[in-house]
Scaffold this motif. Structure first.
Motif, PDB file in Angstrom:
ATOM      1  N   VAL A 107       0.839  -1.202   0.000  1.00 29.07           N
ATOM      2  CA  VAL A 107       0.000   0.000   0.000  1.00 29.07           C
ATOM      3  C   VAL A 107       0.875   1.253   0.000  1.00 29.07           C
ATOM      4  O   VAL A 107       0.636   2.205  -0.753  1.00 29.07           O
ATOM      5  CB  VAL A 107      -0.958   0.004   1.207  1.00 29.07           C
ATOM      6  N   GLY A 108       1.896   1.267   0.844  1.00 22.13           N
ATOM      7  CA  GLY A 108       2.764   2.428   0.916  1.00 22.13           C
ATOM      8  C   GLY A 108       3.495   2.706  -0.388  1.00 22.13           C
ATOM      9  O   GLY A 108       3.576   3.855  -0.840  1.00 22.13           O
ATOM     10  N   LEU A 109       4.024   1.657  -1.027  1.00 25.26           N
ATOM     11  CA  LEU A 109       4.777   1.847  -2.265  1.00 25.26           C
ATOM     12  C   LEU A 109       3.872   2.275  -3.416  1.00 25.26           C
ATOM     13  O   LEU A 109       4.224   3.175  -4.197  1.00 25.26           O
ATOM     14  CB  LEU A 109       5.519   0.556  -2.630  1.00 25.26           C
ATOM     15  N   ILE A 140       2.120   6.694  -6.881  1.00 22.46           N
ATOM     16  CA  ILE A 140       1.079   7.505  -7.516  1.00 22.46           C
ATOM     17  C   ILE A 140       1.204   8.961  -7.092  1.00 22.46           C
ATOM     18  O   ILE A 140       1.100   9.885  -7.919  1.00 22.46           O
ATOM     19  CB  ILE A 140      -0.312   6.943  -7.161  1.00 22.46           C
ATOM     20  N   ALA A 141       1.432   9.182  -5.811  1.00 22.55           N
ATOM     21  CA  ALA A 141       1.535  10.559  -5.317  1.00 22.55           C
ATOM     22  C   ALA A 141       2.721  11.286  -5.923  1.00 22.55           C
ATOM     23  O   ALA A 141       2.616  12.467  -6.284  1.00 22.55           O
ATOM     24  CB  ALA A 141       1.641  10.550  -3.785  1.00 22.55           C
ATOM     25  N   ILE A 142       3.863  10.623  -6.063  1.00 23.78           N
ATOM     26  CA  ILE A 142       5.045  11.311  -6.581  1.00 23.78           C
ATOM     27  C   ILE A 142       4.910  11.572  -8.082  1.00 23.78           C
ATOM     28  O   ILE A 142       5.393  12.591  -8.591  1.00 23.78           O
ATOM     29  CB  ILE A 142       6.328  10.498  -6.274  1.00 23.78           C
ATOM     30  N   VAL A 143       4.221  10.678  -8.823  1.00 30.08           N
ATOM     31  CA  VAL A 143       4.000  10.920 -10.250  1.00 30.08           C
ATOM     32  C   VAL A 143       3.083  12.122 -10.447  1.00 30.08           C
ATOM     33  O   VAL A 143       3.351  13.010 -11.279  1.00 30.08           O
ATOM     34  CB  VAL A 143       3.422   9.663 -10.925  1.00 30.08           C
ATOM     35  N   LEU A 144       1.994  12.187  -9.680  1.00 31.49           N
ATOM     36  CA  LEU A 144       1.096  13.342  -9.776  1.00 31.49           C
ATOM     37  C   LEU A 144       1.798  14.623  -9.322  1.00 31.49           C
ATOM     38  O   LEU A 144       1.544  15.708  -9.875  1.00 31.49           O
ATOM     39  CB  LEU A 144      -0.160  13.092  -8.943  1.00 31.49           C
ATOM     40  N   VAL A 165      -7.494   0.767  -2.345  1.00 31.21           N
ATOM     41  CA  VAL A 165      -7.172   1.601  -1.181  1.00 31.21           C
ATOM     42  C   VAL A 165      -5.885   2.380  -1.422  1.00 31.21           C
ATOM     43  O   VAL A 165      -5.803   3.577  -1.117  1.00 31.21           O
ATOM     44  CB  VAL A 165      -7.076   0.723   0.082  1.00 31.21           C
ATOM     45  N   ALA A 166      -4.872   1.721  -1.986  1.00 34.25           N
ATOM     46  CA  ALA A 166      -3.616   2.416  -2.279  1.00 34.25           C
ATOM     47  C   ALA A 166      -3.820   3.509  -3.318  1.00 34.25           C
ATOM     48  O   ALA A 166      -3.250   4.600  -3.203  1.00 34.25           O
ATOM     49  CB  ALA A 166      -2.569   1.414  -2.762  1.00 34.25           C
ATOM     50  N   PHE A 167      -4.652   3.246  -4.319  1.00 35.61           N
ATOM     51  CA  PHE A 167      -4.920   4.255  -5.354  1.00 35.61           C
ATOM     52  C   PHE A 167      -5.634   5.466  -4.760  1.00 35.61           C
ATOM     53  O   PHE A 167      -5.283   6.616  -5.065  1.00 35.61           O
ATOM     54  CB  PHE A 167      -5.770   3.629  -6.459  1.00 35.61           C
ATOM     55  N   VAL A 168      -6.611   5.216  -3.905  1.00 30.59           N
ATOM     56  CA  VAL A 168      -7.343   6.323  -3.287  1.00 30.59           C
ATOM     57  C   VAL A 168      -6.420   7.153  -2.410  1.00 30.59           C
ATOM     58  O   VAL A 168      -6.458   8.392  -2.433  1.00 30.59           O
ATOM     59  CB  VAL A 168      -8.533   5.776  -2.477  1.00 30.59           C
ATOM     60  N   LEU A 169      -5.560   6.495  -1.647  1.00 22.92           N
ATOM     61  CA  LEU A 169      -4.614   7.231  -0.804  1.00 22.92           C
ATOM     62  C   LEU A 169      -3.614   8.013  -1.640  1.00 22.92           C
ATOM     63  O   LEU A 169      -3.193   9.111  -1.256  1.00 22.92           O
ATOM     64  CB  LEU A 169      -3.883   6.258   0.125  1.00 22.92           C
ATOM     65  N   GLY A 170      -3.220   7.454  -2.783  1.00 25.48           N
ATOM     66  CA  GLY A 170      -2.251   8.142  -3.630  1.00 25.48           C
ATOM     67  C   GLY A 170      -2.808   9.395  -4.279  1.00 25.48           C
ATOM     68  O   GLY A 170      -2.131  10.436  -4.328  1.00 25.48           O
ATOM     69  N   ALA A 206      12.975  12.490  -3.188  1.00 27.61           N
ATOM     70  CA  ALA A 206      13.138  11.361  -2.270  1.00 27.61           C
ATOM     71  C   ALA A 206      12.449  11.631  -0.941  1.00 27.61           C
ATOM     72  O   ALA A 206      11.777  10.751  -0.382  1.00 27.61           O
ATOM     73  CB  ALA A 206      14.627  11.078  -2.055  1.00 27.61           C
ATOM     74  N   ALA A 207      12.600  12.846  -0.432  1.00 32.15           N
ATOM     75  CA  ALA A 207      11.944  13.191   0.830  1.00 32.15           C
ATOM     76  C   ALA A 207      10.427  13.149   0.696  1.00 32.15           C
ATOM     77  O   ALA A 207       9.725  12.628   1.576  1.00 32.15           O
ATOM     78  CB  ALA A 207      12.404  14.581   1.287  1.00 32.15           C
ATOM     79  N   GLN A 208       9.893  13.667  -0.400  1.00 38.48           N
ATOM     80  CA  GLN A 208       8.450  13.654  -0.608  1.00 38.48           C
ATOM     81  C   GLN A 208       7.932  12.227  -0.808  1.00 38.48           C
ATOM     82  O   GLN A 208       6.825  11.892  -0.375  1.00 38.48           O
ATOM     83  CB  GLN A 208       8.081  14.518  -1.814  1.00 38.48           C
ATOM     84  N   PHE A 209       8.714  11.381  -1.455  1.00 40.42           N
ATOM     85  CA  PHE A 209       8.305   9.986  -1.659  1.00 40.42           C
ATOM     86  C   PHE A 209       8.229   9.245  -0.327  1.00 40.42           C
ATOM     87  O   PHE A 209       7.263   8.497  -0.068  1.00 40.42           O
ATOM     88  CB  PHE A 209       9.283   9.294  -2.598  1.00 40.42           C
TER      89      PHE A 209
END
Length: 333
Positions: free
Chosen positions: A115-117, A122-126, A176-181, A232-235
């Motif tokens: 879930v975290g990865l 997804i979050a870092i790509v967006l 769930v991972a997609f929604v969190l991302g 890296a910090a944001q990821f």
């Protein structure tokens, strides 16, 4: 007649300048000046105690998630005695339904890390799309991307995640991972946009534009390398947010329904009244694992912050150099 009186004023000035240049610098300046790092070491965090502890914690949990499921029993095996305390047969005891807690903890580690990865990726790509592009582009394109980012920042993340998860008919681990991302990228995008806007005014970026380089190449070659520590910090922050968010959703009964995570273990322990029955071995281990992983990632993130923030990088080293000089040479701090 002395040698000084026979020299003309120009020669005396040269001699005095040479004496000034040849004079050694003050000891205080030497001991407080940080050493410069070059090459690949300039973008890597310094090996500090907190970085070492963080890497060891994360590496231990990752190895546990890889190896432990291979040597433990089926996490859904209910043939064990119910609510059995830790023993030689069941190192972490069993649940109300007879599930082995160690087996569930091992398989839950895989689910939580996945879930975290996924959410972090997804979050870092967006963040790259709405942060770096908005920072590099100008005009209406920057305004549109910045508007979307600002809207996502204003919308509260956790209530939005709860609403989406509640209306989903089947909540898989990937959903769930997609929604969190998709609900955790706005803050990182805002930071990246500001940093990219600062980088696009540098001379080497202007030189690339004048040379006729394409915008995509300028972003990838000239701008992205300077953003690597920040990325890296944001990821890492996105991974921490996703794991904690999944644990919170699962504790509320909105987590994945077909997978085992540390959050689902806590939810089952809460619904099975583990606290009231004194079954501490049911809910304490997943809580410790979540806290240990979050602590390890946070320590690594702190070490990366020393690269992003020059004050955090230079001040501790200068203070250590001064203390060493005071102890060895008696230099006044």
């Amino acid at each position: 007649m002395s040698d000084t009186t026979t020299r003309n004023p120009a020669e005396l000035a040269i001699i005095e300048d040479d004496a000034v240049v040849a004079s050694p610098p003050r000891t205080e300046a030497l001991v407080t000046q940080p050493k410069r790092r070059s090459g690949l070491r300039a973008v890597l965090p310094t090996m500090t105690p907190k970085l070492v502890v963080g890497i060891l914690l994360v590496a231990a949990i990752v190895l546990f998630a890889i190896i432990a499921p291979l040597v433990t029993q089926n996490p859904r095996n209910s043939q064990n005695p119910a609510l059995s305390p830790p023993s030689s047969e069941h190192l972490l005891g069993t649940t109300k339904l007879g599930y082995d807690v160690l087996a569930q903890l091992a398989h839950g580690a895989q689910g939580s890390l996945m879930v975290g990865l996924i959410a972090g990726g997804i979050a870092i790509v967006l963040s790259l799309i709405f942060g770096v592009l908005a920072g590099y582009l100008s005009g209406w394109r920057e305004d549109v991307l910045a508007l979307v980012t600002n809207i996502m920042i204003v919308i509260p993340g956790l209530p939005l995640v709860m609403v989406i998860a509640a209306f989903a008919p089947v909540r898989s681990l990937q959903l769930v991972a997609f929604v969190l991302g998709i609900t955790s990228w706005a803050g990182a995008a805002y930071v990246l946009r500001l940093q990219t806007r600062s980088l696009r005014t540098r001379d080497y970026v202007y030189a690339s534009k004048v040379a006729g380089e394409r915008s995509l190449r300028i972003i990838l070659i000239e701008i992205m390398p300077n953003l690597l520590p920040l990325l890296a910090a944001q990821f890492l922050f996105a991974i921490i947010f996703a794991i904690l968010g999944e644990a919170g959703l699962s504790y509320l009964g909105l987590g994945p329904t077909d997978s085992i995570t540390w959050g689902t273990i806590l939810n089952e322990a809460q619904s099975g009244q583990a606290l009231g029955q004194g079954a501490w071995w049911w809910f304490v281990p997943p809580g410790i694992m979540i806290a240990a992983l979050g602590c390890g990632l946070a320590l690594i993130n702190f070490a990366i912050d020393e690269i992003i923030n020059p004050k955090l990088r230079s001040s501790p080293q200068a203070a250590r150099n001064v203390r060493k000089a005071v102890m060895s040479k008696g230099v006044a701090a």
